[in-house]
Enzyme design. Sequence first.
Site, PDB file in Angstrom:
ATOM      1  CG  HIS A 142      -2.033  -0.927   1.207  1.00 22.25           C
ATOM      2  ND1 HIS A 142      -2.872  -1.088   0.131  1.00 22.25           N
ATOM      3  CD2 HIS A 142      -2.465  -1.816   2.149  1.00 22.25           C
ATOM      4  CE1 HIS A 142      -3.758  -2.024   0.397  1.00 22.25           C
ATOM      5  NE2 HIS A 142      -3.538  -2.477   1.616  1.00 22.25           N
ATOM      6  CG  ASP A 179      -3.165  -8.001   0.763  1.00 27.97           C
ATOM      7  OD1 ASP A 179      -2.423  -8.269   1.715  1.00 27.97           O
ATOM      8  OD2 ASP A 179      -4.179  -7.282   0.873  1.00 27.97           O
ATOM      9  CG  HIS A 181      -6.919  -4.937   1.826  1.00 23.26           C
ATOM     10  ND1 HIS A 181      -6.288  -5.678   2.808  1.00 23.26           N
ATOM     11  CD2 HIS A 181      -8.192  -4.758   2.236  1.00 23.26           C
ATOM     12  CE1 HIS A 181      -7.145  -5.917   3.787  1.00 23.26           C
ATOM     13  NE2 HIS A 181      -8.304  -5.384   3.460  1.00 23.26           N
ATOM     14  CG  ASP A 267      -5.373  -9.654   3.334  1.00 23.09           C
ATOM     15  OD1 ASP A 267      -5.122 -10.275   2.276  1.00 23.09           O
ATOM     16  OD2 ASP A 267      -4.984  -8.504   3.535  1.00 23.09           O
TER      17      ASP A 267
END
Length: 368
Positions: A142, A179, A181, A267
């Site tokens: 991120h 991931d 996200h 996740d």
Amino acid sequence: MSTGFFWDERTFWHAGGNYAFTLPLGGLVQPLAAGGLPESPETKRRLRNLMEVTGLTRDLDMRSADPASFEELLRVHPEHYLTKFKETSDAGGGELGHHAPFAQGGYEIAALSAGLCTAAVRAVADGTLENAYSLSRPPGHHCEPDTPMGFCLLANIAIAIEAARAEGRILRAAVVDWDVHHGNGTEAVFYDRDDVLTISLHQEGNYPLTTGGLHDRGRGAGKGFNLNLPLPAGLGHEGYLHAIDSIVIPQLEAFAPDIIIVACGYDAACSDPLSSMLATSETYRQMTLRLKDAARRLCGGKLVLVHEGGYSEVYVPFCGHAAIEALSGSDAHAPDPMAKSFTSRQPNPRLTAFHKKMIDDMSKELEL
């Protein structure tokens, strides 16, 4: 050659504060007895412990590494950000972005996390290791060049790619981010470039809320070299494998990278508190096997998995173990204690067929 595993106890000492889960403390938000952010050292430490107990570590080349140097960080992050990060870290810690706090020494630990990733990519790129896993913490996907966010303080994978390119070890890299996200940081670094293919498979409408759109394909020379797959909640095991088989693998084949790097978050798993995707440990095993086969065909087997998210302290170790079993070919096995339960929670065949059609429609819409 063997599979490398890069880790360092010091990365488990990274700390953030002033949060209850993802909510800032204050007002009606009470502190949690177990601590602050869901990004804790225990998911990684318990994975490392499980590997030791099953004997998986005996089949790996266990290594640490030096922190990424200031010169290596500067290839991705501007000096003003690194200077501010170091000054804040030395002064006791703080927060420079969104959901990315750190304590004193956070700069040094983040540089070590990036160094583990860089060493893993370097060793695989030059053929010292067949493939590798980097247990990096804090995560990195991120973090944009001058903006930390989402628990990420330095762009680990981008730093590693730029080091390997600067040293003449690779020319073209592909990043597959599974991931849950969106990998907005990695995207931001390479959005204008055609020498790095970035592919992000993420839950639609999760985090960040303003990035990861289907039609965000890159800019300028990078047009067509960024691919986002915003996937529906509840996708499940079969849906993930369909996305890998029908879109990710063909895109890797068309790009023909010198190395494949996975932003390996866990996740999307069934029990994760930050997602609703229903992946299982077997999902991660099978996705790893598919990319391992693609790497063997496309770039001499050069594949690196870099640990990103995953917030279930109980389940992340079994997902990680399955991926590393597949990566290394080890016979050490950790049976998934939740396999029966999580298999029963998979979407029914009609919903799975609908999800697969959605993925096929994305491919058609983008003319992939």
